[in-house]
Write a protein that holds these residues in place. Structure first.
Motif, mmCIF file in Angstrom:
data_model
loop_
_atom_site.group_PDB
_atom_site.id
_atom_site.type_symbol
_atom_site.label_atom_id
_atom_site.label_comp_id
_atom_site.label_asym_id
_atom_site.label_seq_id
_atom_site.Cartn_x
_atom_site.Cartn_y
_atom_site.Cartn_z
ATOM 1 N N ASP A 1 -0.874 -26.626 22.251
ATOM 2 C CA ASP A 1 -1.941 -25.902 22.950
ATOM 3 C C ASP A 1 -1.412 -24.586 23.526
ATOM 4 O O ASP A 1 -2.090 -23.540 23.441
ATOM 5 N N HIS B 1 -0.971 -21.938 20.713
ATOM 6 C CA HIS B 1 -2.259 -21.385 20.292
ATOM 7 C C HIS B 1 -2.776 -20.371 21.306
ATOM 8 O O HIS B 1 -3.271 -19.289 20.953
ATOM 9 N N ARG B 2 -2.671 -20.708 22.572
ATOM 10 C CA ARG B 2 -3.181 -19.799 23.614
ATOM 11 C C ARG B 2 -2.370 -18.510 23.685
ATOM 12 O O ARG B 2 -2.921 -17.420 23.888
ATOM 13 N N THR C 1 0.419 -19.775 13.794
ATOM 14 C CA THR C 1 0.626 -20.664 14.957
ATOM 15 C C THR C 1 0.922 -22.098 14.509
ATOM 16 O O THR C 1 1.787 -22.770 15.079
ATOM 17 N N ASP C 2 0.196 -22.536 13.468
ATOM 18 C CA ASP C 2 0.458 -23.888 12.965
ATOM 19 C C ASP C 2 1.841 -23.965 12.319
ATOM 20 O O ASP C 2 2.525 -24.993 12.424
ATOM 21 N N VAL D 1 -0.694 -17.083 21.195
ATOM 22 C CA VAL D 1 -1.009 -16.257 20.015
ATOM 23 C C VAL D 1 -2.385 -15.612 20.160
ATOM 24 O O VAL D 1 -2.607 -14.467 19.729
ATOM 25 N N ASP D 2 -3.308 -16.331 20.818
ATOM 26 C CA ASP D 2 -4.652 -15.791 21.023
ATOM 27 C C ASP D 2 -4.718 -14.769 22.163
ATOM 28 O O ASP D 2 -5.790 -14.201 22.439
ATOM 29 N N GLY D 3 -3.592 -14.567 22.838
ATOM 30 C CA GLY D 3 -3.548 -13.551 23.899
ATOM 31 C C GLY D 3 -3.938 -14.041 25.271
ATOM 32 O O GLY D 3 -4.192 -13.226 26.173
ATOM 33 N N ASP D 4 -3.999 -15.356 25.474
ATOM 34 C CA ASP D 4 -4.342 -15.899 26.785
ATOM 35 C C ASP D 4 -3.211 -15.600 27.760
ATOM 36 O O ASP D 4 -2.048 -15.930 27.517
ATOM 37 N N ARG D 5 -3.533 -14.982 28.909
ATOM 38 C CA ARG D 5 -2.525 -14.618 29.902
ATOM 39 C C ARG D 5 -2.718 -15.367 31.217
ATOM 40 O O ARG D 5 -2.300 -14.916 32.270
ATOM 41 N N SER E 1 -1.926 -21.125 9.059
ATOM 42 C CA SER E 1 -1.911 -20.095 10.098
ATOM 43 C C SER E 1 -0.504 -19.976 10.681
ATOM 44 O O SER E 1 0.255 -20.954 10.704
#
Length: 603
Positions: A46, A49-50, A279-280, A52-56, A277
């Protein structure tokens, strides 16, 4: 015979007894530890994934990090509980195992124990049994954890990408194949190790116990060479076995964990063509690194499992040995303390040494067994003492076949003292008290006085608190025998068997013992085996044994008149006594101080 069909696990649970639930708790907490150990992988997935998605949201990452730390703490805690429970259960298993072996040895015929070298028996009960402690204590929790953890990780990888999950396992079959090649001939090699190790133990025990004879007869070189050869073979059997395993083991340890050899190229290819992907791919790489190592640990247990099975085969070989045929309780009650033998036949292995012995020993009488060496006198005494079971015929005590009496009750009824007496590495007081565990110190001292032991005991460094040493090594042969006789007399059994009990005593001490025995066995059934015929001349009945048969029986006077063999033995005994007496008198006469040169005392 039913016990022989038990599996190793069944034996373990039998030995664990009421503590087998500890193994259940150990496995359950090990599984919980695995769950705590796998959860962080899901959390990592988790987080990747976050990221790579740019979650800060750093606070969210911190909470997930704390959760991972708690899972790690939970895994450690569960592992500690699991191993603690498994160790407790294992110690009970080993304790129960040793207790059962000791109990079993008390119920098997003496011949079984005599046939097994003491070094081998001690090695099985101590070193071999102790060597499986680590395996039993760790195999359940750690094997469970190391098997379940990679399974959970693999199933998680399947949910990410089934292709990559299978590709990550390509090197595993290759490594397992090499490992299986290493295990070829395992049982044969391990048996060879056990055989060579037993030989080394037996040779070492024989060398140490016989060092006095070895030195006295100048056999130190040849005997030491045997020991050196056994030691060399004991070491080389391990070295040779390890050399056979070097190449396959090295290949197994190199190939099995190399998941990156397949994951990186195939994963990179799938990322490039868009079927996986990034991330995977990163998650697969992380998971594959921790996938194989636990499996390698599981593989390493195969050696311990094989060793444990072999050792349990040895242990159960003792536990399933044929026992003396005795009921748990007396089926009949003896009427008196008479002993009767009817058509008794017995042999050691395939050689029969007693050929239809018939004998009657009335209650409360003194009966002597005499005859040439090897005629079977001591064998008869051992059969009456129930150290063996007769092959054919029967032995009766008080009109009851001894095979219908419980072994425990029969042992209380019969006291047996042989020419080879064993004293434990304990105080003189406790060695005598073994005749009757509830005896007081005063009773022990009283019986020691009656059996002529008290005076020499009081001359020892610590009196009755003096340690006898291993096998009574701190005492002389005569002193050991006198202690053994005192122990038998304290037992106060109604049937007393003295098998050459005064063999190692000097004439002065023998006279003391004869007088003491005469007082202590009044009203008891006494069976005496002696080569010094003068000591049994007053016996109520004398049986002459020759080549496994009863040659004749009667009183001393009757046998002198009617039996040529007994008369010949008596004349030989008297002539030897007269010769010894004449030489002793000559030594005293030649000594102007009136002292015997051999003992330096007034004679």
């Amino acid at each position: 015979m039913e016990e022989k069909k038990k599996s190793t696990i069944a034996w373990i649970l039998t030995f664990a007894g009421s503590h087998k639930n500890l193994y259940t708790i150990s496995v359950a907490t090990a599984v919980m530890g695995v769950i705590f150990g796998v959860i962080p992988y899901f959390i990592m997935g988790d987080m990747i994934h976050r990221l790579v998605d740019g979650d800060r949201n750093w606070q969210g990452y911190l909470m997930e990090g704390i959760l991972m730390a708690l899972c790690w703490a939970g895994r450690v805690f569960c592992h500690s509980i699991s191993t603690t429970c498994s160790h407790k259960a294992t110690f009970h298993v080993l304790g129960g195992l040793r207790r059962q072996m000791c109990d079993k040895l008390s119920r098997v015929p003496m011949g079984y124990v005599k046939d097994m070298p003491s070094g081998s028996l001690k090695n099985i009960m101590m070193e071999r049994t102790d060597s499986i402690e680590t395996t039993l204590a760790h195999i359940l929790p750690e094997f469970t954890a190391n098997l379940l953890a990679p399974l959970f990780v693999f199933f998680y990888m399947l949910t990410i990408d089934w292709r990559m999950a299978l590709i990550s396992l390509i090197t595993v079959p290759l490594g397992f194949l090499c490992y299986m090649l290493m295990m070829v001939g395992y049982e044969e090699n391990y048996r060879n190790v056990l055989t060579k190790t037993k030989t080394l133990n037996d040779t070492a025990v024989e060398y140490i116990n016989g060092i006095e004879v070895i030195k006295a007869f100048g056999k130190a070189k040849s005997s030491y060479e045997r020991f050196v050869t056994a030691a060399r073979e004991g070491a080389s059997c391990y070295v040779d076995w390890m050399r056979k395993c070097d190449i396959p083991f090295s290949l197994a340890m190199v190939l099995t964990p190399c998941t990156a050899l397949t994951v990186l190229p195939f994963g990179g290819l799938f990322v490039m063509n868009g079927s996986l992907s990034p991330t995977d791919f990163i998650m697969i790489i992380l998971l594959s690194v921790g996938l194989v190592q636990p499996l390698i640990t599981c593989m390493s247990f195969s050696d311990d499992i094989g060793k444990m099975k072999t050792i349990f085969d040895e242990v159960t070989g003792i536990l399933t040995a044929e026992e003396l045929s005795r009921p748990a309780r007396n089926q009949k009650t003896p009427e008196d303390d008479s002993v009767v033998l009817r058509n008794v036949r017995f042999g050691y292995h395939d050689k029969e040494v007693l050929h239809g012995i018939d004998m009657e020993i009335p209650s409360g009488t003194v009966t002597a067994l005499v005859g040439p060496s090897g005629s079977g006198k001591s064998t008869i005494a051992k059969l009456i003492a129930s150290l063996w079971d007769v092959k054919e015929g029967s032995i009766y005590i008080g009109g009851v076949d001894i095979r219908k009496l419980s072994l425990e009750e029969y042992n209380r009824k019969v006291a047996y003292v042989s020419q080879d007496n064993y004293l434990f590495n304990d105080t003189i007081m406790e060695n005598i008290r073994m005749g009757r565990s509830g005896a007081t110190d005063e009773e022990v001292i009283a019986v020691a006085k009656k059996s002529g032991c008290h005076d020499f005991i009081m001359e020892l460094e610590n009196g009755y608190d003096t340690i006898a040493g291993g096998s009574g090594g701190h005492l002389s042969g005569g002193e050991r025998q006198r202690i053994a006789i005192a122990r038998a007399m304290l037992k106060d059994a109604p049937v007393v068997i003295l098998d050459e009990a005064s063999a190692y005593m000097d004439p002065e001490n023998e006279a003391v013992i004869q007088t003491s025995v005469a007082k202590l066995v009044q009203g008891k059934t006494l069976i005496v085996i002696a080569h010094r015929l003068s000591t049994i001349a007053d016996a109520d009945r004398i049986y002459v044994i020759n080549k496994g048969h009863v040659d004749s029986f009667g009183t001393h006077g009757e046998l002198l008149k009617n039996n040529g063999l007994y008369k010949k033995m008596w004349e030989a005994h008297i002539s030897v006594k007269d010769t010894v007496k004449a030489k002793s008198s000559a030594r005293v006469e030649k000594n102007p101080e009136g002292r015997c040169r051999s003992c330096l005392k007034s004679c």
